[in-house]
Design a protein around this motif. Structure first.
Motif, PDB file in Angstrom:
ATOM      1  N   ARG A  49     -61.803  84.893  35.821  1.00 55.56           N
ATOM      2  CA  ARG A  49     -61.281  86.012  36.287  1.00 55.56           C
ATOM      3  C   ARG A  49     -59.846  86.140  35.866  1.00 55.56           C
ATOM      4  O   ARG A  49     -59.702  84.811  36.192  1.00 55.56           O
ATOM      5  CB  ARG A  49     -61.732  85.648  37.766  1.00 55.56           C
ATOM      6  CG  ARG A  49     -61.469  85.179  38.449  1.00 55.56           C
ATOM      7  CD  ARG A  49     -62.361  84.847  40.425  1.00 55.56           C
ATOM      8  NE  ARG A  49     -63.283  84.120  39.984  1.00 55.56           N
ATOM      9  CZ  ARG A  49     -64.050  84.040  40.813  1.00 55.56           C
ATOM     10  NH1 ARG A  49     -63.459  84.542  42.075  1.00 55.56           N
ATOM     11  NH2 ARG A  49     -65.251  83.248  40.139  1.00 55.56           N
ATOM     12  N   ILE A  50     -59.545  87.128  36.915  1.00 55.51           N
ATOM     13  CA  ILE A  50     -57.944  87.152  37.123  1.00 55.51           C
ATOM     14  C   ILE A  50     -57.278  86.955  38.441  1.00 55.51           C
ATOM     15  O   ILE A  50     -57.854  87.932  38.763  1.00 55.51           O
ATOM     16  CB  ILE A  50     -57.545  88.269  35.912  1.00 55.51           C
ATOM     17  CG1 ILE A  50     -57.774  88.174  34.672  1.00 55.51           C
ATOM     18  CG2 ILE A  50     -55.372  88.028  35.366  1.00 55.51           C
ATOM     19  CD1 ILE A  50     -57.359  89.592  34.054  1.00 55.51           C
ATOM     20  N   ALA A  51     -56.320  86.240  38.499  1.00 52.33           N
ATOM     21  CA  ALA A  51     -56.078  86.280  39.736  1.00 52.33           C
ATOM     22  C   ALA A  51     -55.364  87.149  40.091  1.00 52.33           C
ATOM     23  O   ALA A  51     -55.050  87.436  40.080  1.00 52.33           O
ATOM     24  CB  ALA A  51     -55.044  84.930  40.085  1.00 52.33           C
ATOM     25  N   GLY A  52     -55.759  87.187  41.664  1.00 52.18           N
ATOM     26  CA  GLY A  52     -55.123  88.721  42.119  1.00 52.18           C
ATOM     27  C   GLY A  52     -56.043  89.744  42.148  1.00 52.18           C
ATOM     28  O   GLY A  52     -55.776  91.191  42.669  1.00 52.18           O
ATOM     29  N   HIS A  53     -57.561  90.062  41.993  1.00 53.25           N
ATOM     30  CA  HIS A  53     -58.625  90.945  41.632  1.00 53.25           C
ATOM     31  C   HIS A  53     -58.354  91.013  42.735  1.00 53.25           C
ATOM     32  O   HIS A  53     -58.803  90.148  43.931  1.00 53.25           O
ATOM     33  CB  HIS A  53     -59.522  90.349  40.016  1.00 53.25           C
ATOM     34  CG  HIS A  53     -60.194  90.209  40.563  1.00 53.25           C
ATOM     35  ND1 HIS A  53     -60.076  88.640  40.783  1.00 53.25           N
ATOM     36  CD2 HIS A  53     -61.586  90.097  40.835  1.00 53.25           C
ATOM     37  CE1 HIS A  53     -61.651  87.626  41.602  1.00 53.25           C
ATOM     38  NE2 HIS A  53     -62.336  88.431  41.496  1.00 53.25           N
ATOM     39  N   GLU A  54     -59.555  92.195  42.700  1.00 52.28           N
ATOM     40  CA  GLU A  54     -60.496  92.784  43.613  1.00 52.28           C
ATOM     41  C   GLU A  54     -62.208  92.749  42.674  1.00 52.28           C
ATOM     42  O   GLU A  54     -62.454  93.472  41.447  1.00 52.28           O
ATOM     43  CB  GLU A  54     -59.887  94.332  44.096  1.00 52.28           C
ATOM     44  CG  GLU A  54     -58.725  94.403  45.038  1.00 52.28           C
ATOM     45  CD  GLU A  54     -58.257  95.287  45.550  1.00 52.28           C
ATOM     46  OE1 GLU A  54     -59.142  96.104  45.834  1.00 52.28           O
ATOM     47  OE2 GLU A  54     -56.921  96.055  45.349  1.00 52.28           O
ATOM     48  N   TRP A  55     -62.852  92.953  43.326  1.00 47.43           N
ATOM     49  CA  TRP A  55     -64.258  92.891  41.974  1.00 47.43           C
ATOM     50  C   TRP A  55     -65.128  93.873  43.304  1.00 47.43           C
ATOM     51  O   TRP A  55     -65.205  94.373  43.886  1.00 47.43           O
ATOM     52  CB  TRP A  55     -64.506  91.964  42.562  1.00 47.43           C
ATOM     53  CG  TRP A  55     -66.384  91.454  41.543  1.00 47.43           C
ATOM     54  CD1 TRP A  55     -67.066  92.129  40.739  1.00 47.43           C
ATOM     55  CD2 TRP A  55     -67.723  91.067  41.977  1.00 47.43           C
ATOM     56  NE1 TRP A  55     -68.100  91.703  39.879  1.00 47.43           N
ATOM     57  CE2 TRP A  55     -68.539  91.470  41.405  1.00 47.43           C
ATOM     58  CE3 TRP A  55     -68.272  90.796  43.182  1.00 47.43           C
ATOM     59  CZ2 TRP A  55     -69.900  91.078  41.329  1.00 47.43           C
ATOM     60  CZ3 TRP A  55     -69.382  90.288  43.550  1.00 47.43           C
ATOM     61  CH2 TRP A  55     -70.292  91.083  42.680  1.00 47.43           C
ATOM     62  N   VAL A  56     -65.456  95.042  42.151  1.00 45.73           N
ATOM     63  CA  VAL A  56     -66.048  96.389  42.572  1.00 45.73           C
ATOM     64  C   VAL A  56     -67.367  96.470  41.004  1.00 45.73           C
ATOM     65  O   VAL A  56     -66.043  96.721  39.970  1.00 45.73           O
ATOM     66  CB  VAL A  56     -65.589  96.967  43.098  1.00 45.73           C
ATOM     67  CG1 VAL A  56     -66.180  98.201  43.554  1.00 45.73           C
ATOM     68  CG2 VAL A  56     -64.603  97.218  43.775  1.00 45.73           C
ATOM     69  N   PRO A  57     -68.425  95.969  40.967  1.00 46.19           N
ATOM     70  CA  PRO A  57     -68.861  96.020  39.497  1.00 46.19           C
ATOM     71  C   PRO A  57     -69.077  97.542  39.347  1.00 46.19           C
ATOM     72  O   PRO A  57     -69.491  98.247  40.655  1.00 46.19           O
ATOM     73  CB  PRO A  57     -70.057  95.419  39.872  1.00 46.19           C
ATOM     74  CG  PRO A  57     -70.378  94.850  41.346  1.00 46.19           C
ATOM     75  CD  PRO A  57     -68.515  95.662  41.632  1.00 46.19           C
ATOM     76  N   LEU A  58     -68.669  97.479  38.195  1.00 43.92           N
ATOM     77  CA  LEU A  58     -68.951  99.088  37.679  1.00 43.92           C
ATOM     78  C   LEU A  58     -69.925  99.917  38.273  1.00 43.92           C
ATOM     79  O   LEU A  58     -69.764 101.310  38.965  1.00 43.92           O
ATOM     80  CB  LEU A  58     -68.691  99.102  35.994  1.00 43.92           C
ATOM     81  CG  LEU A  58     -68.806 100.812  35.450  1.00 43.92           C
ATOM     82  CD1 LEU A  58     -67.934 101.598  35.939  1.00 43.92           C
ATOM     83  CD2 LEU A  58     -69.617 100.835  33.959  1.00 43.92           C
ATOM     84  N   GLY A  59     -71.564  99.125  38.239  1.00 40.99           N
ATOM     85  CA  GLY A  59     -72.545  99.869  38.410  1.00 40.99           C
ATOM     86  C   GLY A  59     -72.658 100.721  40.443  1.00 40.99           C
ATOM     87  O   GLY A  59     -72.804 101.519  41.044  1.00 40.99           O
ATOM     88  N   THR A  60     -71.512 100.060  41.459  1.00 35.19           N
ATOM     89  CA  THR A  60     -71.163 100.488  42.214  1.00 35.19           C
ATOM     90  C   THR A  60     -70.172 101.118  42.378  1.00 35.19           C
ATOM     91  O   THR A  60     -69.732 101.227  43.899  1.00 35.19           O
ATOM     92  CB  THR A  60     -70.789  98.908  43.296  1.00 35.19           C
ATOM     93  OG1 THR A  60     -69.909  98.339  42.731  1.00 35.19           O
ATOM     94  CG2 THR A  60     -72.217  97.788  43.301  1.00 35.19           C
ATOM     95  N   PHE A  61     -69.409 102.004  42.388  1.00 34.63           N
ATOM     96  CA  PHE A  61     -68.368 102.635  41.864  1.00 34.63           C
ATOM     97  C   PHE A  61     -68.921 103.494  42.267  1.00 34.63           C
ATOM     98  O   PHE A  61     -68.288 104.316  43.392  1.00 34.63           O
ATOM     99  CB  PHE A  61     -67.903 102.979  40.465  1.00 34.63           C
ATOM    100  CG  PHE A  61     -65.712 101.875  39.907  1.00 34.63           C
ATOM    101  CD1 PHE A  61     -66.254 100.149  40.280  1.00 34.63           C
ATOM    102  CD2 PHE A  61     -65.329 102.548  39.294  1.00 34.63           C
ATOM    103  CE1 PHE A  61     -65.492  99.629  39.494  1.00 34.63           C
ATOM    104  CE2 PHE A  61     -64.605 102.174  39.045  1.00 34.63           C
ATOM    105  CZ  PHE A  61     -64.594 100.418  39.133  1.00 34.63           C
TER     106      PHE A  61
END
Length: 122
Positions: A49-61
């Motif tokens: 992962r890249i530090a500072g990211h927020e995780w939102v899987p594409l299928g949950t957009f």
């Protein structure tokens, strides 16, 4: 340039933002840079992962739209493995009113190859 963030390109010209642009602002405080959204699946997130990211899987957009639109005025950059899913994600966000949504070109694979070799590749 958009939203006063010099690293964001004109959204009327491109859907992509370069790795170099993301690398310029990634170490800034979160409220002073565009949001960085990782749209990969959990098993991919566990690899790297890249530090500072927020995780939102594409299928949950679709069900996460309000969360994704929050504070989008500072810009949103989405990344995935190679940049294909993140392009769909950025296009989805633009279609739902987030004008400053972009895809990080090349995804985390290119990030690892050109920006941060400590990020594992898969």
């Amino acid at each position: 340039m958009s939203s006063g963030f010099p690293s964001l390109p004109d959204p009327e010209i491109t859907l992509d933002v370069t790795l170099a642009a993301v690398a310029e602002w990634i170490h800034l405080p979160a409220d002073q840079r565009p949001r960085l959204i990782d749209c990969r699946e959990q098993d991919e997130l566990e690899i790297c992962r890249i530090a500072g990211h927020e995780w939102v899987p594409l299928g949950t957009f679709p069900v996460s739209l309000e969360k994704l639109k929050a504070d989008s005025g500072r810009g949103v950059v989405v990344y995935c493995h190679h940049g294909m899913r993140s392009q769909r994600a950025a296009a989805f966000l633009r279609a739902h009113g987030v004008e400053n949504a972009f895809s990080m070109s090349g995804g985390i694979d290119a990030w690892s190859a050109y920006i941060d070799p400590d990020v594992p590749r898969y």
